[in-house]
Design a protein around this motif. Sequence first.
Motif, PDB file in Angstrom:
ATOM      1  N   THR A 142     -11.087   1.200   1.369  1.00 35.29           N
ATOM      2  CA  THR A 142     -11.607  -0.016   0.731  1.00 35.29           C
ATOM      3  C   THR A 142     -10.503  -1.058   0.608  1.00 35.29           C
ATOM      4  OG1 THR A 142     -13.241   1.237  -0.525  1.00 35.29           O
ATOM      5  CG2 THR A 142     -12.679  -0.949  -1.364  1.00 35.29           C
ATOM      6  N   TRP A 143      -9.316  -0.598   0.255  1.00 40.62           N
ATOM      7  CA  TRP A 143      -8.155  -1.471   0.087  1.00 40.62           C
ATOM      8  C   TRP A 143      -7.748  -2.106   1.423  1.00 40.62           C
ATOM      9  CZ3 TRP A 143      -4.761   0.759  -4.313  1.00 40.62           C
ATOM     10  CH2 TRP A 143      -3.944  -0.235  -4.875  1.00 40.62           C
ATOM     11  N   VAL A 144      -7.808  -1.337   2.504  1.00 41.51           N
ATOM     12  CA  VAL A 144      -7.521  -1.879   3.839  1.00 41.51           C
ATOM     13  C   VAL A 144      -8.447  -3.052   4.144  1.00 41.51           C
ATOM     14  CG1 VAL A 144      -7.476  -1.414   6.320  1.00 41.51           C
ATOM     15  CG2 VAL A 144      -6.706   0.355   4.732  1.00 41.51           C
ATOM     16  N   LYS A 145      -9.727  -2.849   3.895  1.00 46.46           N
ATOM     17  CA  LYS A 145     -10.717  -3.911   4.152  1.00 46.46           C
ATOM     18  C   LYS A 145     -10.421  -5.157   3.330  1.00 46.46           C
ATOM     19  CE  LYS A 145     -14.381  -0.640   5.390  1.00 46.46           C
ATOM     20  NZ  LYS A 145     -15.667  -0.020   4.985  1.00 46.46           N
ATOM     21  N   GLU A 146     -10.034  -4.946   2.073  1.00 43.58           N
ATOM     22  CA  GLU A 146      -9.707  -6.076   1.200  1.00 43.58           C
ATOM     23  C   GLU A 146      -8.475  -6.825   1.699  1.00 43.58           C
ATOM     24  OE1 GLU A 146     -11.409  -4.203  -3.026  1.00 43.58           O
ATOM     25  OE2 GLU A 146      -9.284  -4.016  -2.512  1.00 43.58           O
ATOM     26  N   ASN A 147      -7.460  -6.100   2.152  1.00 43.59           N
ATOM     27  CA  ASN A 147      -6.248  -6.747   2.661  1.00 43.59           C
ATOM     28  C   ASN A 147      -6.509  -7.516   3.949  1.00 43.59           C
ATOM     29  OD1 ASN A 147      -4.327  -6.168   0.671  1.00 43.59           O
ATOM     30  ND2 ASN A 147      -3.845  -4.164   1.527  1.00 43.59           N
ATOM     31  N   LEU A 148      -7.325  -6.960   4.831  1.00 47.45           N
ATOM     32  CA  LEU A 148      -7.696  -7.682   6.057  1.00 47.45           C
ATOM     33  C   LEU A 148      -8.457  -8.958   5.717  1.00 47.45           C
ATOM     34  CD1 LEU A 148      -8.728  -4.680   8.334  1.00 47.45           C
ATOM     35  CD2 LEU A 148      -6.891  -6.301   8.841  1.00 47.45           C
ATOM     36  N   ALA A 149      -9.393  -8.851   4.778  1.00 47.12           N
ATOM     37  CA  ALA A 149     -10.189 -10.014   4.380  1.00 47.12           C
ATOM     38  C   ALA A 149      -9.309 -11.087   3.740  1.00 47.12           C
ATOM     39  CB  ALA A 149     -11.291  -9.589   3.411  1.00 47.12           C
ATOM     40  N   LEU A 150      -8.365 -10.666   2.914  1.00 45.25           N
ATOM     41  CA  LEU A 150      -7.461 -11.598   2.240  1.00 45.25           C
ATOM     42  C   LEU A 150      -6.681 -12.437   3.246  1.00 45.25           C
ATOM     43  CD1 LEU A 150      -6.230 -12.454  -0.547  1.00 45.25           C
ATOM     44  CD2 LEU A 150      -4.540 -10.634  -0.208  1.00 45.25           C
TER      45      LEU A 150
END
Length: 320
Positions: A192-200
């Motif tokens: 989930t954190w990976v997805k958030e960092n990519l989106a950021l």
Amino acid sequence: METSEKYQAQAQAQMLANRVKKRFKHLHKRFAKQNLEVFRLYDWDIPEIRAVVDWYAGHLVVGEYARKQSTPYWLPLMGQAVAQALDVPQANLHLKIRKAGIKDGARYQRINTKNKKIPVWERDLQFLINPSDYVDTGLFSDHRETRMMVRQMSRGKDFLNLYCYTGAFTCYAAKGGAASTLSVDRSETAITWVKENLALNQLSASCHTQVQMDTFDFLKKALRLEHRYDLAVVDPPSYSTTRLDNMHFDLAKDYPFLLNQVFKLMRLGSTVFFSTNHQNFLLDENKLDAADIKEITQETIPEDYVSKKKQIHRCWRITC
């Protein structure tokens, strides 16, 4: 608290505060020019002060390397002194107990439930960190130079990130123009954190995918499906145990099988970055089916992590 112990702890707190303030003054301006908001200020430099102090864009994470003699008042005293020295408000001070020999999985276990992530800059990329809820914050700044190496090699490449944690290497590869990235971790929290960092970082393209799976299960499936990659990062825990089948992983014994399975997924002439923070790790090149193996540890440790006492990590660049 006995008076003698109190005076000793207070003296140590003042000593630590002075050391950290001096170090901050030395590093902050230069790192600000590079847009680096996360860096290390202290790591057990004074034998009797078993602490680690990290700066996160106005937040301080102060940890104690715990031992039997640890007392409940010591870490708060250290934290308060350091926060005062750097004018950091109490709300931005985060105290952690670090235990020796901690097993994999502990980095995902909650020690708090504030659920507050804050964005920090590392050069031209941002990463969400959680300074309070886990032993680790979500960004290992000691690998910032390794991440740049990956970025510089990633254009047009198919990139694999095993044990990806929160995907900092993935973001660097994507920013460097990787044709695709695949991030693998067994933790739902991490994925989930990976997805958030990519989106950021506005990198949420369909070519950047994630898989929540045990690494060895993934490798077995990827080999069966004949996946192929040009660039990979393998940064495993020193130890781990899978919950479902109670399988034990010990890096010191199991690294040849792990890496040789990864090599089977790599195209001819491709590169694998392998890293570990296992303090007693020995790599036997004769056990690895690779064309070239070069240790690049010294090139990958930033100046704020250089220590006479220990190496924060070791790292190899392997050509397949």
